[in-house]
Motif scaffolding. Structure first.
Motif, PDB file in Angstrom:
ATOM      1  N   VAL A  95     -46.328  12.542  -7.699  1.00  0.00           N
ATOM      2  CA  VAL A  95     -45.552  13.338  -8.642  1.00  0.00           C
ATOM      3  C   VAL A  95     -45.822  14.834  -8.481  1.00  0.00           C
ATOM      4  O   VAL A  95     -44.936  15.656  -8.720  1.00  0.00           O
ATOM      5  N   THR A  96     -47.007  15.202  -8.021  1.00  0.00           N
ATOM      6  CA  THR A  96     -47.322  16.626  -7.871  1.00  0.00           C
ATOM      7  C   THR A  96     -46.752  17.219  -6.595  1.00  0.00           C
ATOM      8  O   THR A  96     -46.584  18.430  -6.500  1.00  0.00           O
ATOM      9  N   GLU A  97     -46.456  16.388  -5.609  1.00  0.00           N
ATOM     10  CA  GLU A  97     -45.942  16.864  -4.326  1.00  0.00           C
ATOM     11  C   GLU A  97     -44.497  16.465  -4.074  1.00  0.00           C
ATOM     12  O   GLU A  97     -44.003  16.631  -2.964  1.00  0.00           O
ATOM     13  N   ILE A  98     -43.825  15.940  -5.084  1.00  0.00           N
ATOM     14  CA  ILE A  98     -42.495  15.383  -4.858  1.00  0.00           C
ATOM     15  C   ILE A  98     -41.477  16.446  -4.449  1.00  0.00           C
ATOM     16  O   ILE A  98     -40.610  16.202  -3.625  1.00  0.00           O
ATOM     17  N   TYR A  99     -41.604  17.649  -4.985  1.00  0.00           N
ATOM     18  CA  TYR A  99     -40.661  18.700  -4.584  1.00  0.00           C
ATOM     19  C   TYR A  99     -40.899  19.157  -3.153  1.00  0.00           C
ATOM     20  O   TYR A  99     -39.951  19.466  -2.432  1.00  0.00           O
ATOM     21  N   ASN A 100     -42.151  19.190  -2.734  1.00  0.00           N
ATOM     22  CA  ASN A 100     -42.457  19.587  -1.358  1.00  0.00           C
ATOM     23  C   ASN A 100     -42.022  18.527  -0.348  1.00  0.00           C
ATOM     24  O   ASN A 100     -41.701  18.852   0.791  1.00  0.00           O
ATOM     25  N   GLN A 101     -42.044  17.269  -0.760  1.00  0.00           N
ATOM     26  CA  GLN A 101     -41.719  16.174   0.142  1.00  0.00           C
ATOM     27  C   GLN A 101     -40.319  15.620  -0.076  1.00  0.00           C
ATOM     28  O   GLN A 101     -39.956  14.610   0.507  1.00  0.00           O
TER      29      GLN A 101
END
Length: 137
Positions: A95-101
């Motif tokens: 959930v913390t990296e979802i925008y980056n990935q």
């Protein structure tokens, strides 16, 4: 008649897998357009990832046990990819990296859909083939 039931079951499982991947893709698109927050999107996707992997593994095993070697060999790379993701603990969306990935996750789902569509059409072909074989007898 057993071949007909086998291919019908295979067809149904592949439709279910396509719907599961489509659901994951829709959650990512909703996140991209800001219709849903990252936590809800990640939890929706993570909820269906393991059942998707299990269904694909069962389908691949089913092809192996019934002796459908061509379909087994075609479904094996997808299953191996899923097993590799699971063993490396990269199968869940963070959930913390979802925008980056987001771009990578969408691309991954599109490739999965393309591969499953290939298997779907092969299964549909074999389903129709077995119907015509049963009708001829």
């Amino acid at each position: 008649m057993g071949g007909l039931w086998f291919w019908l079951l295979s067809f149904i499982v592949l439709v279910g897998l396509l719907c599961t991947i489509g659901f994951q893709l829709m959650s990512l698109v909703d996140l991209e357009f800001d219709y849903i927050n990252p936590y809800d999107s990640a939890s929706r996707i993570n909820m269906v990832v393991v059942p998707e992997f299990v269904a694909q593994g069962v389908l691949c095993f089913f092809y192996l046990v019934t002796g459908n070697w061509i379909m087994f060999l075609f479904s094996l790379p997808y299953m191996c990819y899923n097993v590799r993701l699971y063993m490396q603990r990269k199968h869940l969306v963070d959930v913390t990296e979802i925008y980056n990935q987001l771009r990578w996750e969408k691309r991954q789902r599109f490739f999965k859909i393309a591969y499953l569509l290939f298997l779907f059409f092969l299964s549909l072909f074999w389903l129709l083939w077995s119907v015509s074989d049963d009708y001829d007898e």
